[in-house]
Design a protein around this motif. Sequence first.
Motif, PDB file in Angstrom:
ATOM      1  N   VAL A  52     -16.621 -17.951  -4.783  1.00  0.00           N
ATOM      2  CA  VAL A  52     -17.911 -17.761  -4.121  1.00  0.00           C
ATOM      3  C   VAL A  52     -17.960 -18.752  -2.960  1.00  0.00           C
ATOM      4  O   VAL A  52     -18.112 -19.953  -3.172  1.00  0.00           O
ATOM      5  CB  VAL A  52     -19.101 -18.001  -5.075  1.00  0.00           C
ATOM      6  N   ASN A  53     -17.803 -18.239  -1.759  1.00  0.00           N
ATOM      7  CA  ASN A  53     -17.789 -19.121  -0.585  1.00  0.00           C
ATOM      8  C   ASN A  53     -19.143 -19.222   0.096  1.00  0.00           C
ATOM      9  O   ASN A  53     -19.283 -19.930   1.091  1.00  0.00           O
ATOM     10  CB  ASN A  53     -16.730 -18.645   0.414  1.00  0.00           C
ATOM     11  N   ASP A  54     -20.144 -18.535  -0.470  1.00  0.00           N
ATOM     12  CA  ASP A  54     -21.520 -18.663   0.037  1.00  0.00           C
ATOM     13  C   ASP A  54     -22.460 -18.637  -1.164  1.00  0.00           C
ATOM     14  O   ASP A  54     -22.715 -17.589  -1.746  1.00  0.00           O
ATOM     15  CB  ASP A  54     -21.849 -17.524   1.009  1.00  0.00           C
ATOM     16  N   CYS A  55     -22.956 -19.814  -1.541  1.00  0.00           N
ATOM     17  CA  CYS A  55     -23.815 -19.928  -2.731  1.00  0.00           C
ATOM     18  C   CYS A  55     -25.298 -19.788  -2.394  1.00  0.00           C
ATOM     19  O   CYS A  55     -26.143 -19.931  -3.278  1.00  0.00           O
ATOM     20  CB  CYS A  55     -23.592 -21.283  -3.410  1.00  0.00           C
ATOM     21  N   SER A  56     -25.623 -19.504  -1.129  1.00  0.00           N
ATOM     22  CA  SER A  56     -27.023 -19.532  -0.705  1.00  0.00           C
ATOM     23  C   SER A  56     -27.865 -18.436  -1.346  1.00  0.00           C
ATOM     24  O   SER A  56     -29.090 -18.548  -1.403  1.00  0.00           O
ATOM     25  CB  SER A  56     -27.118 -19.432   0.823  1.00  0.00           C
TER      26      SER A  56
END
Length: 245
Positions: free
Chosen positions: A89-93
């Motif tokens: 997961v390279n974007d946890c936003s």
Amino acid sequence: SGDTIPSLIGCIYDDAVAERAWSNSLAALRNVMSAHTIALQADIPDRTPSTVFFVSGDRAEPSHIAEWEHIDYLTETDLRLPVGGVSIVNDCSRLGGQAYRNILRRYNVGRFLTADVGSIDGVHYSLHVARSAQRAPFSQKEAALCELVSSHFARAAGIRTRLANAQIARELQGNALDRLAIGGIIVEPGGRIIILNRTAQKILEDGDGLSIQGGALRAASAADDRLLQTSLTAALAGDVEHDGL
């Protein structure tokens, strides 16, 4: 360098017998992965909380770890751990609910990689690697590395579990022997002493005919020692009819 990965794998197996579980190997993996936090998660049935974390990172105090251990990951997040694989997961936003995203933000987790380690004696293990959003995204090469080290963590966890179970068995046997009014000694194949009770220890300390030499039980005289060793060898081989001591 070419020695980095073999050294890391060796560290994992060293930690299998270390007093403090997984401390050195997680720190070594953290350096290799350029991560600010590495965690080995153990999910233990019939325990509250059911999740235990072994952590190496910037914020790895007991209070920090306890906060993560009390998260119900299945209900508070939409995260599903991969079975036998690796998830990036390279974007946890946008991951999970607002409460979970607040925790990620507070601990500066902008990217993470999760690898399934497997189940050992009913305990399921997974490996988590965290970076800030300012660091480089996780790559497939790093995912392959985590999949490799996860297989070694699985084997090492199995070794640690078997050693712990053996230690418990030895302690139980030792406690039972201590309740006897006679000297009791348990030896392994090869004759090495692994357990002796207090009465047997006192007899050996008195030096009245028996002693421990090289970790094995020996008699004082050559004739008695031959008979003792022959009897021990027969007993360990299961020859209960042997005419020994």
